[in-house]
Structures are given as structure tokens and as C-alpha cells.
Design a protein around this motif. Structure first.
Motif, PDB file in Angstrom:
ATOM      1  N   ASN A 202     -72.473  43.589  -8.516  1.00 18.76           N
ATOM      2  CA  ASN A 202     -72.324  42.847  -7.231  1.00 18.76           C
ATOM      3  C   ASN A 202     -71.323  43.180  -6.073  1.00 18.76           C
ATOM      4  O   ASN A 202     -71.189  42.425  -5.121  1.00 18.76           O
ATOM      5  CB  ASN A 202     -72.582  41.325  -7.385  1.00 18.76           C
ATOM      6  CG  ASN A 202     -73.974  41.063  -8.223  1.00 18.76           C
ATOM      7  OD1 ASN A 202     -74.814  41.680  -8.071  1.00 18.76           O
ATOM      8  ND2 ASN A 202     -73.924  40.122  -8.955  1.00 18.76           N
ATOM      9  N   GLY A 203     -70.245  43.814  -6.713  1.00 14.94           N
ATOM     10  CA  GLY A 203     -69.568  44.106  -5.588  1.00 14.94           C
ATOM     11  C   GLY A 203     -68.058  43.361  -5.863  1.00 14.94           C
ATOM     12  O   GLY A 203     -67.108  43.472  -5.046  1.00 14.94           O
ATOM     13  N   ASP A 204     -68.046  42.162  -6.665  1.00 11.41           N
ATOM     14  CA  ASP A 204     -67.116  41.349  -6.891  1.00 11.41           C
ATOM     15  C   ASP A 204     -66.169  42.029  -7.977  1.00 11.41           C
ATOM     16  O   ASP A 204     -66.300  41.987  -9.250  1.00 11.41           O
ATOM     17  CB  ASP A 204     -67.616  40.032  -7.544  1.00 11.41           C
ATOM     18  CG  ASP A 204     -66.467  39.177  -7.767  1.00 11.41           C
ATOM     19  OD1 ASP A 204     -65.256  39.432  -7.293  1.00 11.41           O
ATOM     20  OD2 ASP A 204     -66.599  38.255  -8.265  1.00 11.41           O
TER      21      ASP A 204
ATOM     22  N   LYS B 209     -72.199  51.255  -1.791  1.00 10.42           N
ATOM     23  CA  LYS B 209     -73.029  50.308  -1.051  1.00 10.42           C
ATOM     24  C   LYS B 209     -72.275  49.001  -0.778  1.00 10.42           C
ATOM     25  O   LYS B 209     -72.345  48.521   0.330  1.00 10.42           O
ATOM     26  CB  LYS B 209     -74.199  50.140  -1.497  1.00 10.42           C
ATOM     27  CG  LYS B 209     -75.316  51.412  -1.240  1.00 10.42           C
ATOM     28  CD  LYS B 209     -76.444  51.438  -1.992  1.00 10.42           C
ATOM     29  CE  LYS B 209     -77.287  52.533  -2.498  1.00 10.42           C
ATOM     30  NZ  LYS B 209     -78.359  52.230  -3.125  1.00 10.42           N
ATOM     31  N   ASN B 210     -71.764  48.717  -2.238  1.00 16.00           N
ATOM     32  CA  ASN B 210     -71.179  47.230  -1.944  1.00 16.00           C
ATOM     33  C   ASN B 210     -69.786  47.112  -1.281  1.00 16.00           C
ATOM     34  O   ASN B 210     -69.451  46.206  -0.707  1.00 16.00           O
ATOM     35  CB  ASN B 210     -71.134  46.507  -3.549  1.00 16.00           C
ATOM     36  CG  ASN B 210     -72.506  46.201  -4.172  1.00 16.00           C
ATOM     37  OD1 ASN B 210     -73.478  46.165  -3.482  1.00 16.00           O
ATOM     38  ND2 ASN B 210     -72.389  46.598  -5.504  1.00 16.00           N
TER      39      ASN B 210
ATOM     40  N   THR C 181     -74.081  52.351  -6.173  1.00 11.79           N
ATOM     41  CA  THR C 181     -74.114  51.026  -6.116  1.00 11.79           C
ATOM     42  C   THR C 181     -72.698  50.486  -5.653  1.00 11.79           C
ATOM     43  O   THR C 181     -72.651  49.548  -4.551  1.00 11.79           O
ATOM     44  CB  THR C 181     -74.191  50.161  -7.438  1.00 11.79           C
ATOM     45  OG1 THR C 181     -75.652  50.710  -7.876  1.00 11.79           O
ATOM     46  CG2 THR C 181     -74.263  48.543  -7.327  1.00 11.79           C
ATOM     47  N   ALA C 182     -71.427  50.753  -6.293  1.00 15.94           N
ATOM     48  CA  ALA C 182     -70.233  50.494  -5.718  1.00 15.94           C
ATOM     49  C   ALA C 182     -69.869  51.002  -4.276  1.00 15.94           C
ATOM     50  O   ALA C 182     -69.400  50.082  -3.387  1.00 15.94           O
ATOM     51  CB  ALA C 182     -69.197  51.000  -6.622  1.00 15.94           C
TER      52      ALA C 182
ATOM     53  N   HIS D   8     -69.608  48.712   1.661  1.00 18.00           N
ATOM     54  CA  HIS D   8     -70.019  49.470   2.949  1.00 18.00           C
ATOM     55  C   HIS D   8     -69.659  50.625   3.177  1.00 18.00           C
ATOM     56  O   HIS D   8     -69.338  51.015   4.249  1.00 18.00           O
ATOM     57  CB  HIS D   8     -69.401  48.319   3.758  1.00 18.00           C
ATOM     58  CG  HIS D   8     -69.829  46.694   3.613  1.00 18.00           C
ATOM     59  ND1 HIS D   8     -70.924  46.149   3.534  1.00 18.00           N
ATOM     60  CD2 HIS D   8     -68.884  45.840   3.093  1.00 18.00           C
ATOM     61  CE1 HIS D   8     -70.757  44.999   3.264  1.00 18.00           C
ATOM     62  NE2 HIS D   8     -69.679  44.684   3.072  1.00 18.00           N
TER      63      HIS D   8
END
Length: 161
Positions: free
Chosen positions: A116-118, A46-47, A43-44, A49
Motif C-alpha cells: 500500500n505504499g506505507d 505507482k504508490n 506497484t511501488a 506517484h
């Protein structure tokens, strides 16, 4: 003649309370923990990129940033498929690179900002930036100072726009 016979005792135990056999301790990184870590890592990635399907790219990007011993593509693959969890030192570096909290990456939780990648203000550097910093560190002190002054000048010009 004396007949010396030796008696063999086969049971040395005395009646007592039944013995309790403790089960073996659970492994530190159970399969479920490793799989959950793998999901959070993907997930991290992907977020940020990056492809979660390329252990080669993960290993390359990791090794550019990590000052310790480089990892192999095989180690990166094991992280991605849930067969292993990196050491704490490596995990902290991955979290910083991907802009997520290290504790979320390792243990999960209800940290929606991390999912969410924040990364809660944690700076994330592209591999070209990391390479540039590495090149800067190889310069002698005089040329490093020139490079710093040049970058500061560019930043001032950019802010004046």
C-alpha cells in the motif's frame, strides 16, 4: 616376421549400478521471480506517484540517487518488464527511494503496508530534494555550513506558525 596387431577396446565399463544424471540447477532468477519482482516494482512506483511505464524516468530517478555506476534505460526497462532483477545494492536504494522494505521488493510476501505504499517509516525523497542535497555537497565547507544554518532557521520559522 611378427605381426603386431593392436586390439581396440571399445567398452571400458564394468557392470555396476545405473548412473544417476542430476538435472541442471535452476537459474537463480527464474522467470517467475523476475515477473513477480517487476509487479512489486511497478506497484511501488505507482504508490510513490511515479509512472511504471517509463524506463527513462526510472533510470533518471535511480541515477540521481545512486552513488555507484549509473544504469541504462535498457536496464530499467528489463526491471520493469520482468527480464532482470537488480543487484542487492541497487535494490536497497530503490526500496529506500520508494519507501518500501527491500525484502518485500525482492521477495514479496504478506506485507500489506509495503504493497500500500506505507514504507514503515522509511523516508522518501523527491528528485528535487536529492538534487538539492547533491548541490549542497558540491559547496565548500563554509557555504555548506551557511546553507545548513539557513535551512534550520526556515524550519524554526515554519514550526512557529
Amino acid at each position: 616376421m611378427l605381426n603386431n596387431t593392436v586390439g581396440i577396446v571399445t567398452n571400458f565399463s564394468t557392470p555396476s549400478a545405473p548412473s544417476v544424471v542430476n538435472p541442471p540447477p535452476a537459474p537463480m532468477n527464474s522467470t517467475n521471480e523476475r515477473e513477480n519482482f517487476s509487479e512489486r516494482l511497478q506497484t511501488a512506483l505507482k504508490n510513490a506517484h511515479y509512472s511504471p511505464d517509463s524506463p527513462t524516468r526510472l533510470a533518471r530517478e535511480f541515477n540521481v540517487r545512486f552513488e555507484g555506476r549509473p544504469i541504462t534505460v535498457h536496464a530499467a526497462r528489463k526491471w520493469l518488464v520482468g527480464e532482470a532483477i537488480p543487484t542487492q545494492e541497487k535494490l536497497r536504494m530503490i526500496a529506500q527511494w520508494l519507501g518500501v522494505p527491500a525484502d518485500w521488493l525482492r521477495f514479496g510476501g504478506d506485507n500489506d503496508a509495503a504493497a500500500n505504499g506505507d514504507g514503515a517509516g522509511v523516508p522518501r525523497f523527491e528528485s528535487a530534494d536529492v538534487k538539492l542535497i547533491s548541490d549542497l555537497q558540491r559547496l565548500d565547507e563554509h557555504h555548506r555550513q551557511l546553507a545548513r544554518e539557513f535551512i534550520r532557521m526556515l524550519v524554526r520559522v515554519n514550526y512557529q506558525k
